[in-house]
Design an enzyme around this catalytic site. Structure first.
Site, PDB file in Angstrom:
ATOM      1  N   LYS A   1       0.842  -1.221   0.000  1.00  0.00           N
ATOM      2  CA  LYS A   1       0.000   0.000   0.000  1.00  0.00           C
ATOM      3  C   LYS A   1       0.863   1.251   0.000  1.00  0.00           C
ATOM      4  O   LYS A   1       0.635   2.184  -0.765  1.00  0.00           O
ATOM      5  CB  LYS A   1      -0.875   0.076   1.258  1.00  0.00           C
TER       6      LYS A   1
ATOM      7  N   ARG B   1      -9.978  -0.903   8.653  1.00  0.00           N
ATOM      8  CA  ARG B   1      -9.426  -2.207   9.017  1.00  0.00           C
ATOM      9  C   ARG B   1     -10.433  -3.035   9.809  1.00  0.00           C
ATOM     10  O   ARG B   1     -10.121  -4.177  10.177  1.00  0.00           O
ATOM     11  CB  ARG B   1      -8.168  -2.021   9.862  1.00  0.00           C
TER      12      ARG B   1
ATOM     13  N   ARG C   1      12.054  -4.959   5.007  1.00  0.00           N
ATOM     14  CA  ARG C   1      11.667  -3.551   4.807  1.00  0.00           C
ATOM     15  C   ARG C   1      12.523  -2.599   5.640  1.00  0.00           C
ATOM     16  O   ARG C   1      12.779  -2.823   6.821  1.00  0.00           O
ATOM     17  CB  ARG C   1      10.198  -3.445   5.217  1.00  0.00           C
TER      18      ARG C   1
ATOM     19  N   ARG D   1      11.065  -1.136  11.033  1.00  0.00           N
ATOM     20  CA  ARG D   1       9.965  -0.781  11.943  1.00  0.00           C
ATOM     21  C   ARG D   1       9.922  -1.753  13.110  1.00  0.00           C
ATOM     22  O   ARG D   1      10.142  -2.941  12.920  1.00  0.00           O
ATOM     23  CB  ARG D   1       8.639  -0.837  11.180  1.00  0.00           C
TER      24      ARG D   1
ATOM     25  N   ARG E   1      -0.432  -9.200  12.952  1.00  0.00           N
ATOM     26  CA  ARG E   1      -1.024  -8.237  12.018  1.00  0.00           C
ATOM     27  C   ARG E   1      -1.724  -8.941  10.866  1.00  0.00           C
ATOM     28  O   ARG E   1      -2.819  -8.570  10.463  1.00  0.00           O
ATOM     29  CB  ARG E   1       0.058  -7.297  11.476  1.00  0.00           C
TER      30      ARG E   1
HETATM   31  P1  ADP Z   1       0.959  -2.493   7.720  1.00  0.00           P
HETATM   32  O1  ADP Z   1      -0.182  -2.398   6.764  1.00  0.00           O
HETATM   33  O2  ADP Z   1       2.241  -2.948   7.101  1.00  0.00           O
HETATM   34  O3  ADP Z   1       0.620  -3.294   8.969  1.00  0.00           O
HETATM   35  P2  ADP Z   1       0.510   0.254   8.636  1.00  0.00           P
HETATM   36  O4  ADP Z   1       1.536   1.309   8.695  1.00  0.00           O
HETATM   37  O5  ADP Z   1      -0.643   0.450   7.731  1.00  0.00           O
HETATM   38  O6  ADP Z   1       1.313  -1.061   8.270  1.00  0.00           O
HETATM   39  O7  ADP Z   1      -0.074  -0.013  10.107  1.00  0.00           O
HETATM   40  C1  ADP Z   1       0.777  -0.240  11.205  1.00  0.00           C
HETATM   41  C2  ADP Z   1      -0.020  -0.400  12.491  1.00  0.00           C
HETATM   42  O8  ADP Z   1      -0.753   0.819  12.758  1.00  0.00           O
HETATM   43  C3  ADP Z   1      -1.097  -1.482  12.522  1.00  0.00           C
HETATM   44  O9  ADP Z   1      -0.560  -2.755  12.818  1.00  0.00           O
HETATM   45  C4  ADP Z   1      -2.010  -0.954  13.657  1.00  0.00           C
HETATM   46  O10 ADP Z   1      -1.447  -1.191  14.932  1.00  0.00           O
HETATM   47  C5  ADP Z   1      -1.993   0.553  13.418  1.00  0.00           C
HETATM   48  N1  ADP Z   1      -3.100   0.971  12.510  1.00  0.00           N
HETATM   49  C6  ADP Z   1      -2.956   1.509  11.273  1.00  0.00           C
HETATM   50  N2  ADP Z   1      -4.163   1.749  10.712  1.00  0.00           N
HETATM   51  C7  ADP Z   1      -5.093   1.358  11.626  1.00  0.00           C
HETATM   52  C8  ADP Z   1      -6.517   1.326  11.644  1.00  0.00           C
HETATM   53  N3  ADP Z   1      -7.242   1.736  10.588  1.00  0.00           N
HETATM   54  N4  ADP Z   1      -7.133   0.858  12.756  1.00  0.00           N
HETATM   55  C9  ADP Z   1      -6.437   0.436  13.803  1.00  0.00           C
HETATM   56  N5  ADP Z   1      -5.092   0.417  13.862  1.00  0.00           N
HETATM   57  C10 ADP Z   1      -4.411   0.872  12.792  1.00  0.00           C
END
Ligand code: ADP
Length: 214
Positions: A14, A86, A125, A160, A171
């Site tokens: 993404k 999500r 990454r 990260r 995740r």
């Molecule tokens: P990835 O898709 O690789 O897991 P992101 O940067 O999109 O990475 O998200 C990292 C973390 O941020 C998630 O594992 C969660 O803890 C938090 N997060 C991001 N977006 C949301 C969301 N819409 N609702 C709840 N937690 C979120």
């Protein structure tokens, strides 16, 4: 160009694809980036969510919705929503807000990838601690020219804290558990497009652009 909501397992690409679309004038709204920024500022919210994110769990719907609401209320261009919704509750909250704002010119793109490939990507990454540019040490076309140094600004590259095996599994499983009703929700609105995200970021970005140009 139409706006886009990405729904995808972690490490499907993404963020990488969003970076390639930004030059077209999109506003990039990444919930993960906004949450990580709160953590780096050591704000009250940042301290609250640091542990949740490091373990790979979801932050509450209300907190994340508040962050994206501010952005969507102040839109000046088409948007890329990267990391939201999500949960089905988030999808419904978003739908209500988009209706209120009379925004319907968007598509939902599902970037499909399996656990093994996504895990491999996540463990390789790296990103620049200063400018945020993304790299991957396991893929030749995404490696930095000099190990651990950003090609663009010369700063150090870091991984990260949630890109470790244990947290990544949480995740991915969380995504699988929550995603079915979200997919159905957008299917029933005729907004959903599936893309195989394992063909490389150039090809995937081309397919995304075709959908948004339609
Ligand atoms: P990835 O898709 O690789 O897991 P992101 O940067 O999109 O990475 O998200 C990292 C973390 O941020 C998630 O594992 C969660 O803890 C938090 N997060 C991001 N977006 C949301 C969301 N819409 N609702 C709840 N937690 C979120």
């Amino acid at each position: 160009m139409k706006s886009v909501i990405f729904i995808a397992p972690p490490a499907a690409g993404k963020g990488t694809i969003s970076q390639k679309l930004i030059d077209l004038g999109y506003m990039h709204i990444s919930t993960g980036d906004m949450l990580r920024e709160e953590i780096s500022k050591k704000s009250k919210l940042g301290l609250e969510i640091e542990d949740i994110m490091a373990k790979g769990n979801l932050v509450s719907d209300e907190i994340v919705f508040e962050l994206i609401k501010n952005k969507l209320n102040n839109l000046k261009s088409s948007f890329i929503l990267d990391g939201f919704p999500r949960t089905i509750n988030q999808a419904q909250m978003l739908d209500k807000l988009l209706n209120e704002l009379k925004i319907d010119n968007y598509e939902v793109i599902y970037l499909d990838i399996n656990l093994e490939e996504a895990m491999h990507r996540a463990l390789g990454r790296l990103s620049c601690e200063k400018c945020g540019a993304g790299y991957n040490k396991y893929y030749d076309q995404m490696k930095p020219k000099v190990d651990n140094i950003c090609d663009k600004c010369g700063s150090n590259l870091i991984g990260r804290s949630d890109d470790n095996e244990e947290s990544f599994k949480v995740r991915f499983e969380t995504f699988v558990k929550n995603n079915a009703p979200i997919k159905e929700f957008y299917e029933s609105k005729n907004k959903l497009h599936m893309i195989d995200a394992t063909k490389g970021s150039e090809k995937t970005t081309e397919e995304v652009k075709e959908i948004l140009n339609d």
